[in-house]
Scaffold this motif. Structure first.
Motif, PDB file in Angstrom:
ATOM      1  N   THR A 369       0.894  -1.174  -0.172  1.00  0.00           N
ATOM      2  CA  THR A 369       0.012  -0.097  -0.002  1.00  0.00           C
ATOM      3  C   THR A 369       0.792   1.307  -0.070  1.00  0.00           C
ATOM      4  O   THR A 369       1.969   1.371   0.666  1.00  0.00           O
ATOM      5  CB  THR A 369      -0.784  -0.004   1.322  1.00  0.00           C
ATOM      6  OG1 THR A 369      -1.834  -1.208   1.243  1.00  0.00           O
ATOM      7  CG2 THR A 369      -1.854   1.267   1.103  1.00  0.00           C
ATOM      8  N   LYS A 389      -3.550  -0.049  -3.518  1.00  0.00           N
ATOM      9  CA  LYS A 389      -2.743  -1.141  -3.259  1.00  0.00           C
ATOM     10  C   LYS A 389      -1.927  -1.224  -4.355  1.00  0.00           C
ATOM     11  O   LYS A 389      -2.034  -0.803  -5.375  1.00  0.00           O
ATOM     12  CB  LYS A 389      -3.754  -2.016  -3.268  1.00  0.00           C
ATOM     13  CG  LYS A 389      -5.004  -1.985  -2.284  1.00  0.00           C
ATOM     14  CD  LYS A 389      -4.446  -2.072  -0.695  1.00  0.00           C
ATOM     15  CE  LYS A 389      -4.050  -3.247  -0.263  1.00  0.00           C
ATOM     16  NZ  LYS A 389      -3.385  -3.134   1.066  1.00  0.00           N
ATOM     17  N   VAL A 406      -2.552  -1.168  -8.349  1.00  0.00           N
ATOM     18  CA  VAL A 406      -3.761  -1.790  -8.746  1.00  0.00           C
ATOM     19  C   VAL A 406      -4.934  -1.087  -9.147  1.00  0.00           C
ATOM     20  O   VAL A 406      -5.454  -0.183  -8.408  1.00  0.00           O
ATOM     21  CB  VAL A 406      -4.309  -2.788  -7.472  1.00  0.00           C
ATOM     22  CG1 VAL A 406      -5.334  -3.916  -7.874  1.00  0.00           C
ATOM     23  CG2 VAL A 406      -2.967  -3.754  -7.141  1.00  0.00           C
ATOM     24  N   SER A 409      -8.157   0.255  -6.957  1.00  0.00           N
ATOM     25  CA  SER A 409      -8.007  -0.350  -5.555  1.00  0.00           C
ATOM     26  C   SER A 409      -7.956   1.001  -4.493  1.00  0.00           C
ATOM     27  O   SER A 409      -7.697   0.854  -3.358  1.00  0.00           O
ATOM     28  CB  SER A 409      -6.639  -1.045  -5.539  1.00  0.00           C
ATOM     29  OG  SER A 409      -5.529  -0.097  -5.659  1.00  0.00           O
ATOM     30  N   TYR A 411      -8.476   3.861  -1.887  1.00  0.00           N
ATOM     31  CA  TYR A 411      -9.591   4.300  -0.732  1.00  0.00           C
ATOM     32  C   TYR A 411      -9.089   5.281   0.048  1.00  0.00           C
ATOM     33  O   TYR A 411      -7.887   5.795   0.131  1.00  0.00           O
ATOM     34  CB  TYR A 411      -9.840   2.762  -0.065  1.00  0.00           C
ATOM     35  CG  TYR A 411      -8.684   2.389   0.888  1.00  0.00           C
ATOM     36  CD1 TYR A 411      -8.354   2.457   2.243  1.00  0.00           C
ATOM     37  CD2 TYR A 411      -7.635   1.511   0.007  1.00  0.00           C
ATOM     38  CE1 TYR A 411      -7.256   2.027   2.881  1.00  0.00           C
ATOM     39  CE2 TYR A 411      -6.568   1.119   0.804  1.00  0.00           C
ATOM     40  CZ  TYR A 411      -6.325   1.262   2.075  1.00  0.00           C
ATOM     41  OH  TYR A 411      -5.267   0.835   2.650  1.00  0.00           O
TER      42      TYR A 411
END
Length: 499
Positions: A369, A389, A406, A409, A411
């Motif tokens: 991350t 990620k 990714v 991904s 957040y």
């Protein structure tokens, strides 16, 4: 060495750590040493192996296996087993200038390479080292031993971290007059302001510096060579100069919102706490340090410095702690691709992470991350971070494996304080330019392979400034080897025994 059957007769015992929820209430070292009798039993576990990898200090699969200082581990384990603590001290000091530091902060490469660890638990060598040096102070063996004959040669050392201190100690013992320059207000480099009190209480540094001063070394603090004092002046005043300024350039995170308030480099955060504790008799006073109290803390970086930020934040009273690690989680045990005596590439849960788990009920680390963006509130303070990620991918052009985002991904998490512990890039340019020394592609000071003299006459280098960010034991080794090279350049020969 030790007792022939000691590794079978006795189980490994180590210094006992205070419970996480108790130790976060203070900033002191939190391990209780073993008794003298138990420490001697631990010395008995050294198993007289045919090849003691513990003291090898060789590179295997790109990683160090055993002690880079080539500490005579089997010898002093045997000596404490037989109760000969004074001789154990002399054998320890033969290869290590500062066991009072390494016995506290070293990751114990010796133990990882211990033959006992092939099929069981390694000898508690680090605890034995701690017992030897602390007993030496108690009994007076570690007192000052001033040099009786001086050579008339003068050496300046720029930087008072472990490499600079090791070089100073060796050259002073040889009889040269040594002056160490430090830009901070206190001697010690990252030992002082990069390693928290919980791992190395600062009176331990002061204790050793006082001895070095009594032995004839001069320390000048608050003097930034290249700014406060010209390099040319130093070269006129001294016969030789050794640059030991560390790898002082922190690696940054260049993403949108990086200019938000509340984002700091790890060393600045750790330094502010150490200085505040020193100024207020080990009590933190509001407004005197970068505080994590009541804040949602995010630490970027999974190494030792990142862990130190986690542990310090826990002692401040952080509301929550999140630690980002770009790489995948390492396995909990060695794999077939990582056999002994290689350094074990396994998941290590260090003291700060243990404390976060105890308080918050979960590991603070998020693997694979990284940060994609920081968001600010109306006052310009960081309030959120957009994370993404990562996954391993091979770069088709270079063939190297890299960590790639990714897709989809992302957040967002709430944060009030961000600490960047992403490592260091190399030496600072104002110093290298002031002395005119060449640097390599990593901005480390360049020298011929295995040597310490730079392209400039009478200028040498050692430590992280030379090899890049590394361990205290490597810095000490480099300081010792640089001192030997300087001695040869001054005298035409050397009688230093650095192995």
């Amino acid at each position: 060495m030790g007792k022939a059957t000691g590794f079978m007769d006795y189980e490994r015992q180590d210094k006992i750590a205070e419970e996480p929820k108790e130790r976060i209430k203070h900033f002191n070292e939190f391990h209780t040493p073993l008794s003298r009798e138990e420490q001697e039993r631990q010395g008995a576990r050294c198993m007289a192996c045919g090849v003691p990898f513990c003291q090898a200090g060789q590179m295997i699969a790109g990683m160090a296996s055993g002690c880079p200082l080539h500490n005579l581990v089997p010898e002093w384990n045997d000596l404490i087993y037989h109760g000969n603590w004074e001789e154990a001290y002399h054998r320890l000091k033969k290869t290590n200038n500062f066991p009072e530091f390494t016995s506290r902060v070293c990751p114990a490469l010796c133990e990882a390479a211990c033959t006992c660890s092939l099929n069981g638990d390694s000898v508690s060598t680090k605890a034995n080292e701690y017992g030897i040096i602390e007993n030496a102070y108690e009994q007076g063996y570690a007192s000052a031993k001033p040099v009786k004959v001086r050579t008339g040669k003068k050496v300046a050392i720029v930087g008072s971290g472990p490499s600079g201190l090791a070089a100073a100690d060796m050259l002073n013992r040889r009889g040269h007059s040594v002056t160490v320059y430090e830009r901070e207000d206190k001697v010690g480099g990252l030992l002082r302001y990069g390693i928290p009190n919980m791992k190395l209480e600062k009176q331990i540094i002061d204790r050793k510096i006082a001895i070095m001063e009594e032995e004839g070394i001069t320390f000048v603090t608050g003097c930034n060579i290249g700014k406060d004092k010209k390099a040319s002046t130093l070269l006129k005043e001294f016969d030789r100069v050794i640059l030991c300024c560390g790898a002082s350039n922190p690696r940054d995170i260049k993403v949108p919102g990086r200019d938000a308030k509340g984002i700091y480099f790890a060393v600045d955060f750790l330094k502010s706490t150490t200085k505040a504790l020193w100024a207020n008799k080990m009590q933190l006073k509001d407004g005197t340090y970068i505080s994590a109290k009541g804040k949602r803390v995010m630490v970027i970086g999974g190494g030792d410095t990142g862990n130190d930020c986690v542990g310090t934040s826990m002692r401040h009273g952080a509301k929550s702690v999140l630690q980002l690690e770009m790489m995948p989680k390492a396995p909990d045990e060695r794999t077939e691709m990582n056999p002994w005596p290689e350094w074990p590439r396994i998941c290590k849960t260090d003291y700060g992470q243990q404390e976060a788990i105890a308080v918050f009920g979960k590991d603070p680390r998020e693997y694979q991350t990284t940060v994609k963006e920081f968001k600010k509130d109306k006052d310009g303070n960081v309030c959120k971070a957009v994370l993404v990620k990562l996954e391993s991918k091979k770069d088709e052009k270079t063939g190297r494996t890299m960590m790639a985002e990714v897709a989809g991904s992302e957040y967002t998490v709430d944060v009030d304080l961000v600490l960047i512990a992403a490592g260091f890039l190399g030496s600072e340019s104002y110093v290298t330019k002031a002395f005119g020394v060449n640097v390599n592609e990593r901005t480390n000071v360049a020298t011929p392979t295995g040597e310490y003299h730079t392209n400039m006459k009478d200028v040498f280098t050692a430590g992280d400034m030379h090899r890049g960010q590394s361990l205290v034991v490597w810095a000490i080794r480099e300081g010792r080897e640089a001192a030997q090279e300087v001695d040869i350049s001054l005298m035409g020969y050397t009688n230093m025994n650095i192995q």
